[in-house]
Scaffold this motif. Structure first.
Motif, PDB file in Angstrom:
ATOM      1  N   UNK A 125       0.845  -1.189   0.000  1.00 47.99           N
ATOM      2  CA  UNK A 125       0.000   0.000   0.000  1.00 47.99           C
ATOM      3  C   UNK A 125       0.881   1.240   0.000  1.00 47.99           C
ATOM      4  N   UNK A 126       0.376   2.283  -0.602  1.00 55.93           N
ATOM      5  CA  UNK A 126       1.081   3.558  -0.724  1.00 55.93           C
ATOM      6  C   UNK A 126       0.178   4.628  -0.129  1.00 55.93           C
ATOM      7  N   UNK A 127       0.534   5.131   1.054  1.00 57.30           N
ATOM      8  CA  UNK A 127      -0.272   6.126   1.760  1.00 57.30           C
ATOM      9  C   UNK A 127       0.295   7.513   1.510  1.00 57.30           C
ATOM     10  N   UNK A 128      -0.546   8.398   0.993  1.00 60.16           N
ATOM     11  CA  UNK A 128      -0.099   9.751   0.654  1.00 60.16           C
ATOM     12  C   UNK A 128      -1.317  10.665   0.688  1.00 60.16           C
TER      13      UNK A 128
ATOM     14  N   UNK B  57      -3.245   2.407  -3.784  1.00 63.57           N
ATOM     15  CA  UNK B  57      -3.153   3.782  -3.311  1.00 63.57           C
ATOM     16  C   UNK B  57      -4.131   4.015  -2.166  1.00 63.57           C
ATOM     17  N   UNK B  58      -3.621   4.508  -1.039  1.00 62.10           N
ATOM     18  CA  UNK B  58      -4.455   4.894   0.096  1.00 62.10           C
ATOM     19  C   UNK B  58      -4.360   6.408   0.247  1.00 62.10           C
ATOM     20  N   UNK B  59      -5.405   7.108  -0.173  1.00 61.71           N
ATOM     21  CA  UNK B  59      -5.385   8.567  -0.110  1.00 61.71           C
ATOM     22  C   UNK B  59      -5.778   9.048   1.290  1.00 61.71           C
ATOM     23  N   UNK B  60      -4.917   9.854   1.872  1.00 64.96           N
ATOM     24  CA  UNK B  60      -5.154  10.441   3.178  1.00 64.96           C
ATOM     25  C   UNK B  60      -5.763  11.832   2.982  1.00 64.96           C
ATOM     26  N   UNK B  61      -6.136  12.521   4.053  1.00 66.40           N
ATOM     27  CA  UNK B  61      -6.733  13.853   3.888  1.00 66.40           C
ATOM     28  C   UNK B  61      -5.816  14.808   3.145  1.00 66.40           C
TER      29      UNK B  61
ATOM     30  N   UNK C 138      -0.697  13.727   8.785  1.00 62.31           N
ATOM     31  CA  UNK C 138       0.244  13.318   9.830  1.00 62.31           C
ATOM     32  C   UNK C 138      -0.485  12.606  10.963  1.00 62.31           C
ATOM     33  N   UNK C 139      -1.615  13.142  11.393  1.00 60.34           N
ATOM     34  CA  UNK C 139      -2.345  12.537  12.509  1.00 60.34           C
ATOM     35  C   UNK C 139      -2.760  11.110  12.170  1.00 60.34           C
ATOM     36  N   UNK C 140      -3.213  10.885  10.945  1.00 59.70           N
ATOM     37  CA  UNK C 140      -3.648   9.547  10.546  1.00 59.70           C
ATOM     38  C   UNK C 140      -2.465   8.586  10.464  1.00 59.70           C
ATOM     39  N   UNK C 141      -1.345   9.060   9.915  1.00 57.13           N
ATOM     40  CA  UNK C 141      -0.155   8.216   9.847  1.00 57.13           C
ATOM     41  C   UNK C 141       0.369   7.873  11.238  1.00 57.13           C
ATOM     42  N   UNK C 142       0.443   8.886  12.090  1.00 54.59           N
ATOM     43  CA  UNK C 142       0.990   8.670  13.437  1.00 54.59           C
ATOM     44  C   UNK C 142       0.147   7.659  14.204  1.00 54.59           C
ATOM     45  N   UNK C 143      -1.169   7.772  14.111  1.00 57.94           N
ATOM     46  CA  UNK C 143      -2.034   6.821  14.812  1.00 57.94           C
ATOM     47  C   UNK C 143      -1.760   5.397  14.347  1.00 57.94           C
ATOM     48  N   UNK C 144      -1.552   5.238  13.055  1.00 61.11           N
ATOM     49  CA  UNK C 144      -1.268   3.917  12.497  1.00 61.11           C
ATOM     50  C   UNK C 144       0.092   3.396  12.948  1.00 61.11           C
ATOM     51  N   UNK C 145       1.090   4.248  12.879  1.00 61.19           N
ATOM     52  CA  UNK C 145       2.456   3.825  13.184  1.00 61.19           C
ATOM     53  C   UNK C 145       2.671   3.606  14.674  1.00 61.19           C
ATOM     54  N   UNK C 146       2.020   4.391  15.487  1.00 61.69           N
ATOM     55  CA  UNK C 146       2.144   4.180  16.932  1.00 61.69           C
ATOM     56  C   UNK C 146       1.597   2.819  17.344  1.00 61.69           C
ATOM     57  N   UNK C 147       0.654   2.315  16.564  1.00 67.05           N
ATOM     58  CA  UNK C 147       0.088   0.993  16.836  1.00 67.05           C
ATOM     59  C   UNK C 147       0.913  -0.120  16.195  1.00 67.05           C
TER      60      UNK C 147
ATOM     61  N   UNK D 221      -0.347  -1.797   7.955  1.00 68.39           N
ATOM     62  CA  UNK D 221      -1.289  -1.425   6.897  1.00 68.39           C
ATOM     63  C   UNK D 221      -0.600  -0.572   5.836  1.00 68.39           C
ATOM     64  N   UNK D 222       0.291   0.334   6.250  1.00 71.63           N
ATOM     65  CA  UNK D 222       1.012   1.180   5.314  1.00 71.63           C
ATOM     66  C   UNK D 222       2.375   0.570   5.022  1.00 71.63           C
TER      67      UNK D 222
END
Length: 413
Positions: free
Chosen positions: A31-34, A60-64, A71-80, A84-85
């Motif tokens: 997956x490519x999150x951007x 492709x995973x489109x973020x806001x 950043x908030x969405x990425x950080x929540x994912x990575x802190x867990x 997924x990304x």
């Protein structure tokens, strides 16, 4: 400055000792999150990879759209520690934070032709002398202006704040459109607009290592007075206080603004709108001549929690290579990071703003390399927003902002 130089330069192609580079094992679909693709160019570029890599397809995973929300969405994912990304499209100011937190994998510099990239742009991917990401697109703020209306008035594009103010006030009233807007909602975009004004006035906000507040009150007051004065006098519409990049792009593209500060990707949609042939771009103005932009852009990184890091790494090598770099410009209107493309006669003929953009990128100032950049940005955007709402005097705002930044630096965010 939100501004000045980065801690580490990009010299050499050998990483220093430290954590191991990205895992060479792990292949398969990734997956490519951007951030949201507002010009719909990414899908076709990713399809090129997918057609030749059917067992390693990229989703492709489109973020806001707004960088703060991305950043908030990425950080929540990575802190867990989620997998997924796999590939992350990072705002250039996040490199230090994500590397320091262990969320992205360090990379082997020898795998990437960093000598092809603008030096200042390449440096945004380095933290503590290690490569943590690869430059994908760069960015530098430009002044968009209605060339048709200026030509009617026999005027050249403004080079100073005074010229911008006078043109915005007089022509805005004459043609019944807004004078000037940037990104003035309280988020990272407002931090960038304020930083550009401060550095254009000859000042800075933080030291290169982000350990000292260097914001002299004189240049900072001059910068804030420029923006606040625009709101008070009406040549910056109050509606612009709610603008992010997309809102300011649409306002200019729809003919509601005479001047607008925005990034280069706004050029393509405007060139294919009813404004085609009626606008142009130039460098941002400053108090006494051309100003200075903040360096923006996106770097691609491998998630430290990806289970398919080899595919992720191969995809980044492909997606930052020469073929895609050209298409990033021709299909997406994004500024490529390969310097040689800005001197290509065929591209200049198609994108006549490239020489101005190259000059702007080379004179742009990077933002500080610090894991605490997000907190720094929040403090700045909140303070500046309070002044733009005309609720706080500029002198008081600047003095308090300096104090708050000092507290952030001392506390480590």
């Amino acid at each position: 400055m939100l501004t000045t130089f980065l801690v580490a330069a990009c010299g050499g192609l050998a990483d220093s000792a430290g954590p191991p580079a990205a895992d060479t094992g792990g292949t398969g679909p990734i997956t490519f999150a951007i951030g949201r693709d507002t010009t719909a160019y990414l899908g076709p570029l990713i399809d090129r990879w997918n057609r030749s890599h059917p067992a390693e397809r990229v989703t492709l995973l489109e973020l806001p759209e707004a960088s703060d929300e991305q950043r908030a969405q990425m950080v929540a994912n990575l802190q867990a520690h989620s997998d997924v990304y796999d590939v992350l499209g990072l705002d250039v100011v996040w490199t230090a934070e994500f590397a320091d937190a262990g969320w992205i994998a360090p990379l082997d510099r020898s795998l990437f032709p960093l000598d092809k990239v603008f030096p200042g742009v390449a440096a945004t991917a380095i933290y503590r002398d290690r490569l943590w990401a690869v430059p994908y697109v760069t960015n530098a703020g430009l002044l968009y202006y209605r060339s048709d209306l200026l030509a009617k008035e026999h005027l050249k594009p403004p080079r100073t704040w005074a010229e911008l103010r006078d043109d915005a006030m007089r022509l805005g009233a004459k043609y019944r459109i807004g004078g000037y807007a940037g990104q003035f909602l309280p988020y990272e975009g407002l931090t960038v607009n304020f930083a550009e004004a401060v550095q254009s006035a000859g000042g800075s906000i933080l030291s290169p290592d982000a350990r000292r507040v260097t914001m002299d009150l004189g240049p900072a007051r001059r910068a804030l007075d420029f923006l606040v004065g625009g709101v008070r006098e009406g040549w910056i519409p109050r509606e612009a206080l709610s603008y992010k990049e997309e809102e300011s792009r649409l306002a200019f593209q729809e003919g509601r603004l005479l001047f607008a500060r925005n990034w280069p990707p706004a050029y393509g949609p405007a060139a294919h709108s009813r404004l085609a042939g009626k606008f142009a771009v130039t460098r941002l103005p400053g108090p006494d001549g051309p100003g200075s932009s903040s360096l923006g852009g996106v770097n691609l990184a491998v998630s430290a929690f990806s289970k398919r890091q080899k595919t992720a790494l191969d995809f980044i090598r492909y997606f930052t290579g020469p073929e895609i770099q050209r298409l990033v410009l021709t299909e997406g209107s994004f500024p490529p990071v390969w310097a040689e493309l800005y001197d290509d006669p065929a591209l200049i003929k198609r994108f006549p703003y490239l020489p101005v953009l190259k000059e702007t990128i080379l004179s742009a100032r990077p933002r500080p390399v610090t894991p605490d950049y997000n907190q720094v940005s929040l403090v700045i955007s909140s303070a500046v927003s309070g002044a733009l709402d005309l609720g706080r005097p500029t002198d008081e705002t600047v003095a308090e902002l300096r104090q708050q930044l000092g507290e952030v630096i001392q506390s480590g965010g």
